[in-house]
Design an enzyme around this catalytic site. Sequence first.
Site, PDB file in Angstrom:
ATOM      1  N   HIS A   8       0.311   2.287   5.774  1.00 43.87           N
ATOM      2  CA  HIS A   8      -0.426   1.426   4.828  1.00 43.87           C
ATOM      3  C   HIS A   8      -1.284   0.193   5.642  1.00 43.87           C
ATOM      4  CE1 HIS A   8      -1.440  -0.251   0.756  1.00 43.87           C
ATOM      5  NE2 HIS A   8      -2.616  -0.521   1.729  1.00 43.87           N
ATOM      6  N   HIS A  10      -5.394  -0.606   7.107  1.00 47.98           N
ATOM      7  CA  HIS A  10      -6.859  -0.272   7.035  1.00 47.98           C
ATOM      8  C   HIS A  10      -7.456  -0.612   8.427  1.00 47.98           C
ATOM      9  CE1 HIS A  10      -6.675   0.603   2.687  1.00 47.98           C
ATOM     10  NE2 HIS A  10      -5.902  -0.521   2.617  1.00 47.98           N
ATOM     11  N   HIS A 187      -4.531   4.477  -3.560  1.00 47.70           N
ATOM     12  CA  HIS A 187      -4.244   2.998  -3.838  1.00 47.70           C
ATOM     13  C   HIS A 187      -4.095   2.813  -5.537  1.00 47.70           C
ATOM     14  CE1 HIS A 187      -5.233   1.715   0.097  1.00 47.70           C
ATOM     15  NE2 HIS A 187      -4.947   0.510  -0.053  1.00 47.70           N
ATOM     16  N   GLU A 190      -1.714  -1.952  -7.859  1.00 48.97           N
ATOM     17  CA  GLU A 190      -1.733  -3.351  -7.151  1.00 48.97           C
ATOM     18  C   GLU A 190      -2.287  -4.232  -8.289  1.00 48.97           C
ATOM     19  OE1 GLU A 190      -4.748  -3.522  -3.945  1.00 48.97           O
ATOM     20  OE2 GLU A 190      -3.914  -5.385  -3.260  1.00 48.97           O
ATOM     21  N   ASP A 267      -1.171  -3.928   5.322  1.00 46.41           N
ATOM     22  CA  ASP A 267      -2.672  -3.660   4.706  1.00 46.41           C
ATOM     23  C   ASP A 267      -3.763  -4.088   5.456  1.00 46.41           C
ATOM     24  OD1 ASP A 267      -3.591  -2.955   2.367  1.00 46.41           O
ATOM     25  OD2 ASP A 267      -3.231  -4.615   1.061  1.00 46.41           O
ATOM     26  N   ASP A 268      -3.968  -5.635   5.613  1.00 46.26           N
ATOM     27  CA  ASP A 268      -4.961  -5.869   6.402  1.00 46.26           C
ATOM     28  C   ASP A 268      -4.370  -7.411   7.369  1.00 46.26           C
ATOM     29  OD1 ASP A 268      -7.386  -4.278   5.287  1.00 46.26           O
ATOM     30  OD2 ASP A 268      -6.183  -5.093   3.539  1.00 46.26           O
TER      31      ASP A 268
HETATM   32 ZN   LIG Z   1      -4.664  -1.122   1.178  1.00 49.86          ZN
END
Ligand SMILES: [Zn+2]
Length: 322
Positions: A8, A10, A187, A190, A267-268
């Site tokens: 996971h 991006h 996704h 969240e 994630d980021d």
């Molecule tokens: Zn994500």
Amino acid sequence: MLPQAELHVHLEGTAPPALIARIAKRNRIELPPGMLAPDGRFHFRDFLHFLNTYDLAASVIRTSEDYRNITYEYLSNVAREGGVYVELTASPDHAALVGLDDDAHYGGIAQGIDDARRDHGIESRILVSAVRNFGPEQALRVARRAAQRPHPYIVGFSLAGDERVAPAQFAPAYEVAAAAGLGCTIHAGEWQGPSAIREALKLPVTRLDHGARASEDPTLLHELAARGMTLNVCPTSNVVLGVYRSLSEHPLPHLHGSGVRVTLGSDDPPYFGASLAGEYALCAEHFGWSEQQLREVTAAAIDAAFCDEPLKAALRERLRAH
Ligand SMILES: [Zn+2]
């Protein structure tokens, strides 16, 4: 360093401000106003503002070489800290916004993957992600193109963006992706709670990105465990974006303790001050997870990966040999 695997993350979201600045300079474009805070970090107040800042940073990524560099730098950094496998979430919608076609987009990413393997021994594959807030018709177009396998490294289909757009609308896109043999993830859980996760489970998915809020519903947790669903959880992302106020409130130990399969993702990473190795370290420090438990996290990621079996076998061997 324990071998780690990440499902996971991006791709545009892996590029730190310095790399975005270098790429902007090379492409002779100004950095978008408002993208950076005075301290030089990416500037965002909340999730929707984060998505906007992400789009601003992505807007300077224009060429196949840019995608190659971002991929290479990210995978190299992960490999230096013990990472052995990453499934990179790529967004053809972001590439199309700057006029890049699939061949240039995926070709650049694949070159980065090949170069990182050569230099650092790390493996990687590509998930094709649609953007929820671009709507179900666009997601269907993305899924159809992914189903034609524009590059052999493409192994899965995913859906990111604003989670308030309900999963059910995307069923046609998922049917196309699943029928083409692509692994499917989404996704969910969240910003939306258990009912949205239940809706997502009607899609042909074997993984959820985040899924953390399943912890609010014991019956749902039981179902996730019984179905062998894998949750790709991102504790640092969740705390920075305010899904949970602190790590001590994060339900990861509860999810894991309920028998749900979990993996760790950044994630980021530069947006949240996260890294894959950092998420593993955090679980040891804050949740008291043993090395054996962290090994199980990597094993769960390899099991849930969408790559082919020979690669999975090689990754399991790397984990076993450590
Ligand atoms: Zn994500």
